[in-house]
Scaffold this active site. Structure first.
Site, PDB file in Angstrom:
ATOM      1  N   ARG A 186       0.839  -1.203   0.000  1.00  0.00           N
ATOM      2  CA  ARG A 186       0.000   0.000   0.000  1.00  0.00           C
ATOM      3  C   ARG A 186       0.874   1.253   0.000  1.00  0.00           C
ATOM      4  NH1 ARG A 186      -4.113   0.392   4.493  1.00  0.00           N
ATOM      5  NH2 ARG A 186      -4.968   2.007   3.120  1.00  0.00           N
ATOM      6  N   CYS A 243      -0.610   6.629   8.867  1.00  0.00           N
ATOM      7  CA  CYS A 243      -0.954   5.320   8.304  1.00  0.00           C
ATOM      8  C   CYS A 243      -2.057   5.555   7.287  1.00  0.00           C
ATOM      9  CB  CYS A 243      -1.372   4.351   9.411  1.00  0.00           C
ATOM     10  SG  CYS A 243      -2.728   4.987  10.450  1.00  0.00           S
TER      11      CYS A 243
END
Length: 291
Positions: A186, A243
């Site tokens: 990701r 994040c």
């Protein structure tokens, strides 16, 4: 007082203590009902369920209607009321746990510190460690003694945050090191299934939150964590943790606390807020050499 981690053995001796509150933070980012369903199937005695989406997050849009990310911080006053409803007072020892290596429990740990409550710890190894220690699980019909409403007061924060504008300004100076807690694919912009855009904040370094754990799902020893984290930045107080939505970044902040590298800030909106504005730059691939 437990302020970072607690073992299953230590928690087992306090599950019936009136001055202790255990909170079950199990969750699934792709299935909002999974945590509550898991809690109903079995949980630590006297624990209460803490919902990441509602109890531990606020409105996704601010008063100006601008998207703030998938899990924005709750209003401080609203969070205090939620904590009081769980029976938390200034002298309460809080224990947060999940079944994901602390992935979600660390968010509650950070939030309590955000409102100035120091006596909060994450169950090291989570529910797996609890069961491995031979401890039983309760189910909702198990009798639970009524818990009086808490009297928690808001005190000076033990944490710090930065805004999206702060992170934008940092692009030019790179004065603060941004560390991304998401999985490597990701971060590189591959296999993105949660947010609409793949990639990372330009200049951000990568430290997957699961790298804080042993193969058994417990946090690594403080010395090992310090050795692994120190090369990432020159100064912890100058670091920014982010994040996808401000949840697993708290896991990295907990690891830093265990390692004695205190002072890093949380970017609550994280990638979900950052990528919502096409004017903000996006980087893909691995961290550039020397970054």
């Amino acid at each position: 007082m437990y302020t970072t981690l607690i073992s299953a053995a230590d928690l087992a001796g306090h599950v019936s203590d009136s001055g202790w509150v255990s909170l079950d933070c199990r969750h699934d980012l792709l299935n909002p009902d999974a945590g509550r369903d898991a809690f109903a199937a079995g949980h630590i005695q006297n624990a209460q369920f803490a919902n990441i989406d509602t109890d531990l997050s606020g409105a996704k849009a601010g008063p100006d209607g601008v998207f703030r990310g998938r899990h924005p911080l709750p209003a401080r006053a609203a969070l205090i009321e939620t904590l009081r409803a769980w029976g938390i007072s200034d002298d309460t020892q809080v224990v947060a746990y999940d079944a994901h290596g602390g992935m979600f429990a660390a968010r509650l740990w950070w939030l309590l510190r955000w409102v100035g409550h120091r006596a909060v710890a994450v169950l090291d190894g989570g529910l797996a460690a609890w069961q491995a220690a031979g401890q039983p699980l309760a189910i909702p019909m198990t009798p639970v003694a009524p818990r009086a409403r808490g009297t928690l007061t808001e005190r000076p924060s033990l944490t710090s945050t930065v805004s999206v504008d702060d992170v934008v300004a940092n692009l030019a100076t790179q004065a603060r090191t941004v560390v991304d807690a998401r999985a490597a694919d990701r971060y590189r912009g591959e296999n993105e299934t949660i947010d609409p855009v793949g990639g990372h904040i330009p200049g951000a370094r990568h430290r997957f939150f699961k790298d804080n754990l042993t193969p058994e799902g417990r946090f690594k020893e403080a010395a090992q964590l310090k050795a692994e984290w120190t090369p990432l930045f020159a100064s912890a107080p100058q670091a920014i943790m982010q994040c996808g939505s401000g949840v697993t970044a708290c896991h990295n902040l907990l690891a830093l606390e265990v390692a004695g590298l205190t002072g890093a800030a949380l970017y609550p909106g994280s990638w979900s807020e950052w990528c919502a504005d096409a004017a903000r730059p996006v980087a893909t691939g691995d961290t550039p050499a020397g970054n």
